[in-house]
Write a protein that holds these residues in place. Structure first.
Motif, short mmCIF file in Angstrom:
data_model
loop_
_atom_site.label_atom_id
_atom_site.label_comp_id
_atom_site.label_asym_id
_atom_site.label_seq_id
_atom_site.Cartn_x
_atom_site.Cartn_y
_atom_site.Cartn_z
N UNK A 101 0.58 -1.03 -0.20
CA UNK A 101 0.48 0.03 0.17
C UNK A 101 1.38 1.17 0.35
N UNK A 102 1.14 1.74 -0.72
CA UNK A 102 1.60 3.06 -1.15
C UNK A 102 0.95 4.38 -0.07
N UNK A 103 2.05 4.70 1.14
CA UNK A 103 1.60 5.69 1.98
C UNK A 103 3.08 6.76 1.82
N UNK A 104 3.56 7.30 0.53
CA UNK A 104 3.77 8.07 0.65
C UNK A 104 5.06 7.83 -1.16
N UNK A 105 4.79 9.49 -1.60
CA UNK A 105 5.18 9.67 -3.20
C UNK A 105 3.96 8.80 -3.47
N UNK A 106 2.46 8.99 -3.44
CA UNK A 106 1.59 8.62 -4.18
C UNK A 106 1.72 9.39 -5.83
N UNK A 107 2.10 10.53 -6.13
CA UNK A 107 2.15 11.12 -7.47
C UNK A 107 3.07 10.01 -8.06
N UNK A 108 4.63 10.00 -7.35
CA UNK A 108 5.52 9.59 -8.32
C UNK A 108 4.98 8.06 -8.83
N UNK A 109 4.40 7.54 -7.46
CA UNK A 109 4.11 6.05 -8.56
C UNK A 109 3.52 5.78 -9.52
N UNK A 110 2.36 7.23 -9.14
CA UNK A 110 1.32 6.99 -10.48
C UNK A 110 1.55 7.04 -11.55
N UNK A 111 2.59 8.13 -11.49
CA UNK A 111 3.17 8.96 -12.74
C UNK A 111 4.29 7.83 -13.47
N UNK A 112 4.73 6.64 -12.08
CA UNK A 112 5.28 5.73 -13.29
C UNK A 112 4.31 4.38 -13.80
N UNK A 113 3.42 4.31 -13.25
CA UNK A 113 2.22 2.97 -13.18
C UNK A 113 1.39 3.79 -14.69
N UNK A 114 1.47 4.76 -14.83
CA UNK A 114 0.79 5.67 -16.48
C UNK A 114 -0.62 6.68 -15.77
N UNK A 115 -1.39 7.18 -16.25
CA UNK A 115 -2.15 8.01 -15.50
C UNK A 115 -3.03 6.75 -15.65
N UNK A 116 -3.82 5.63 -15.92
CA UNK A 116 -4.97 4.75 -16.52
C UNK A 116 -5.40 4.43 -14.82
N UNK A 117 -4.62 3.65 -14.30
CA UNK A 117 -4.30 3.25 -13.26
C UNK A 117 -4.92 4.46 -11.67
N UNK A 118 -5.49 4.19 -11.06
CA UNK A 118 -6.42 5.22 -9.45
C UNK A 118 -6.15 4.97 -8.32
N UNK A 119 -6.33 3.70 -8.03
CA UNK A 119 -6.29 2.89 -6.22
C UNK A 119 -5.10 1.69 -7.54
N UNK A 120 -4.98 1.53 -5.64
CA UNK A 120 -4.35 -0.22 -5.73
C UNK A 120 -2.44 0.35 -6.55
N UNK A 121 -1.73 0.90 -6.23
CA UNK A 121 -0.63 1.51 -7.17
C UNK A 121 0.60 0.56 -7.17
#
Length: 202
Positions: A101-121
């Motif tokens: 469960x991502x607790x810090x750096x959600x924006x960084x993780x999000x950019x690595x995963x791609x725009x489509x993914x919302x939860x459960x990074x």
DNA sequence: GGTAAGATCAGC
DNA sequence: CTGATCTTACCT
């Protein structure tokens, strides 16, 4: 040195990794799902589903080393998967980190995963490495060293659920997967299509 | 030197 | 359920 708490059998090490903090390249996440993997037939924890089952190879060398190191491999030519080495130096064993469960750096993780993914990074071992920026270049690093780009911090014991491992074709019934209840990052169980009928393996 | 299987994931 | 995509391991 917390790595000593992982110098034990793979199942105990797996339970101790639940709730631990994994920090990598701008992202901090709490481990919520793991799988234990053992070693060759003649070791204390034989496991036909483990990469180390047929003895040391260039790929799996770090599984034979001391606990607390990172073992990475490429799955299906596409995804990187991360393990924490367990057991004692010379005896192979590892714990696959399946979800966090991502607790810090959600924006960084999000950019690595791609725009489509919302939860459960960081759901699934391949996605988790993607979210934390773990690559094959990180294979063999010490997860408890301040100098490492990926670091691990163990926490307090948690109450865990357990069940069979996902996607393995041998020892398919062995309940060596552990997870914390009520996290959306935990994978849905999928038995390998190559596994024998339930109850006939291991 | 060839080949088959695989601790996955996303899209029909 | 299926295809993508490539490394490893084992065979000849």
């Amino acid at each position: 040195m917390s790595a000593e708490r992982l110098a034990t059998d793979p199942v105990t090490a797996a339970r101790r990794l639940l709730g631990a903090q994994l920090t990598g390249r701008g992202v901090r996440a709490m481990i919520v799902e793991v799988e234990a993997y053992g070693g060759p037939p003649d070791c204390p924890w034989p496991d036909a589903a483990s990469h180390s089952f047929r003895g040391p190879r260039p790929r799996n060398m770090v599984m034979f080393g001391p606990a607390g190191y990172l073992y990475t491999y490429v799955s299906h030519g596409i995804h990187v998967c991360a393990n924490v080495v367990a057991t004692y130096d010379g005896v192979p064993g590892a714990v696959l980190i399946r979800a966090a469960a991502v607790e810090d750096g959600v924006d960084v993780a999000h950019s690595r995963r791609g725009a489509v993914v919302t939860a459960a990074l960081a759901r699934g071992p391949g996605n988790l490495c993607s979210a934390l920026g773990i690559t094959m270049a990180d294979n063999g690093i010490d997860l408890f060293s301040d100098a490492s780009p990926i670091r691990l911090t163990l926490g307090e014991p948690h109450t865990a659920m357990s069940g069979p491992r996902v996607g393995v074709s041998t020892a398919a019934d062995r309940p060596w997967r552990f997870w914390l209840p009520a996290y959306p990052e935990v994978s849905a169980y999928r038995r390998s299509p190559r596994a024998p009928a339930p109850g006939l393996s291991d």
